[in-house]
Design an enzyme around this catalytic site. Structure first.
Site, mmCIF file in Angstrom:
data_model
loop_
_atom_site.group_PDB
_atom_site.id
_atom_site.type_symbol
_atom_site.label_atom_id
_atom_site.label_comp_id
_atom_site.label_asym_id
_atom_site.label_seq_id
_atom_site.Cartn_x
_atom_site.Cartn_y
_atom_site.Cartn_z
ATOM 1 N N LYS A 54 0.839 -1.204 0.000
ATOM 2 C CA LYS A 54 0.000 0.000 0.000
ATOM 3 C C LYS A 54 0.871 1.250 0.000
ATOM 4 C CE LYS A 54 -3.658 -2.645 2.129
ATOM 5 N NZ LYS A 54 -4.378 -3.086 3.346
ATOM 6 N N GLN A 98 -4.151 -1.421 9.524
ATOM 7 C CA GLN A 98 -4.073 -2.765 8.939
ATOM 8 C C GLN A 98 -4.671 -3.801 9.887
ATOM 9 O OE1 GLN A 98 -2.976 -3.488 5.766
ATOM 10 N NE2 GLN A 98 -3.755 -5.545 6.213
ATOM 11 N N ASP A 121 -10.645 2.543 3.990
ATOM 12 C CA ASP A 121 -10.949 1.115 3.850
ATOM 13 C C ASP A 121 -12.447 0.902 3.625
ATOM 14 O OD1 ASP A 121 -8.985 -0.841 3.772
ATOM 15 O OD2 ASP A 121 -8.625 -0.812 5.939
#
Ligand code: NAP
Length: 289
Positions: A54, A98, A121
């Site tokens: 990412k 994460q 997200d």
């Protein structure tokens, strides 16, 4: 029939081009690049790889990357105050924590603490609720990426029998909302489904997200189906495989995603797209085009 393989890397590259072009257009209008904070807690090897990818994507696209690394022993209160700090930092557009979180950290509380307009997200109940009400804002990345893959092969969705295997908050459930919104007739299967094979045999569009290698057998696939394998499983010999038996499925499906190189690249691409979308939300009213 031999399935056409849907190349996620190629489709993701198209999304990257769009995002890159938009960031350049922003710069020419004097707008700052989008900024993404990626929070990694602990040292789970898979999480480290995902976060590295990412951050590398940010670098590639000209998105400002703010790496934050915390120890696995970080107390919940400290993690929440770190999120509060990022929430109130006007130079940060997106916050990604994460998952899964190590130890006793409560991921639901962490997700809910992120400001919805920075929740790149797309996991915050506000963003999932907006998707459920057909007014999406920041969409969960993996299901949104699957939709782009399906659109890339000309899928029309209306009235099509879509079956989803797996009902998690981050893949299965929002995937159902995406397909429903697009006009498909959606069946969601999960751990308590009585006859998984019977449901799968009906699927014109099949999306599998469970995390069990070989769960879906090739001879269960409806001839001509489109099969999207979200699963990522590391085998003892180090290979990565999906949840769907690849070879048998290839003989029956019309389209099939590989693992790796299918859905995975799309998840990162949609995260980049969401970060750009979040930056647009943070532009002043006069800066929005
Ligand atoms: P998860 O949270 O563990 O959810 C798995 C889901 O599968 C649950 O809803 C579970 O049902 C269901 N399930 C378990 N056994 C089943 C069975 N025998 N038949 C039908 N359903 C069953 O996993 P996840 O986070 O959704 O991830 C699923 C897989 O996708 C993993 O391999 C993960 O690594 C991968 N993944 C890939 C990407 C990508 O970018 N490619 C992104 C995210 C996840 P219950 O709800 O009843 O427990």
């Amino acid at each position: 029939m031999t399935a056409k393989i849907i190349d996620g890397k190629t489709v993701a590259a198209r999304v990257y081009t769009l995002v890159r072009t938009d960031i350049a257009a922003r710069a020419s209008r004097g707008l700052r690049p989008p900024a993404l904070a990626t929070v990694l807690i602990g040292n789970d090897p898979a999480s480290e790889i995902y976060v590295r990818n990412k951050r590398a994507a940010c670098q590639e696209l000209g998105i400002r990357s703010l790496p934050i690394e915390l120890s696995a022993a970080t107390p919940q209160a400290q993690l929440l105050s770190e999120i509060d700090r990022l929430n109130s930092d006007s130079s940060v557009d997106g916050i990604l924590v994460q998952l899964p979180l190590p130890g006793v950290l409560d991921s639901a509380a962490v997700i809910e603490r992120i400001r919805p307009d920075k929740d790149v997200d797309g996991f915050h109940p506000y963003n999932v609720g907006r998707l459920a009400q057909r007014i999406p804002l920041l969409r969960p990345c993996t299901p949104a990426g699957v939709m782009v893959l399906l659109e890339s092969i000309g899928e029309k969705f209306h009235g099509r029998q879509a079956v989803i295997v797996g009902a998690s908050n981050i893949v299965g459930r929002p995937m159902a909302l995406e397909l429903l919104r697009a006009g498909a007739v959606v069946t969601i299967t999960h751990r308590f489904t009585r006859d998984l094979r019977a449901d799968i045999e009906k699927a014109e569009i099949l999306v599998v997200a469970v995390g069990k290698p070989g769960l879906v057998k090739g001879d269960w696939i409806r001839p001509g189906a489109t099969v999207i394998d979200v699963g990522i499983n590391r085998m003892p010999d180090g290979r990565l495989v999906g949840d769907v038996e690849f070879e048998g499925t290839k003989e029956r499906a019309a389209y099939l995603t590989p693992v790796p190189g299918g859905v995975g690249p799309m998840t990162v691409a949609m995260l980049m797209q969401n970060t750009l979308a979040a930056a647009r939300l943070h532009d002043g009213p006069t800066e929005r085009s």
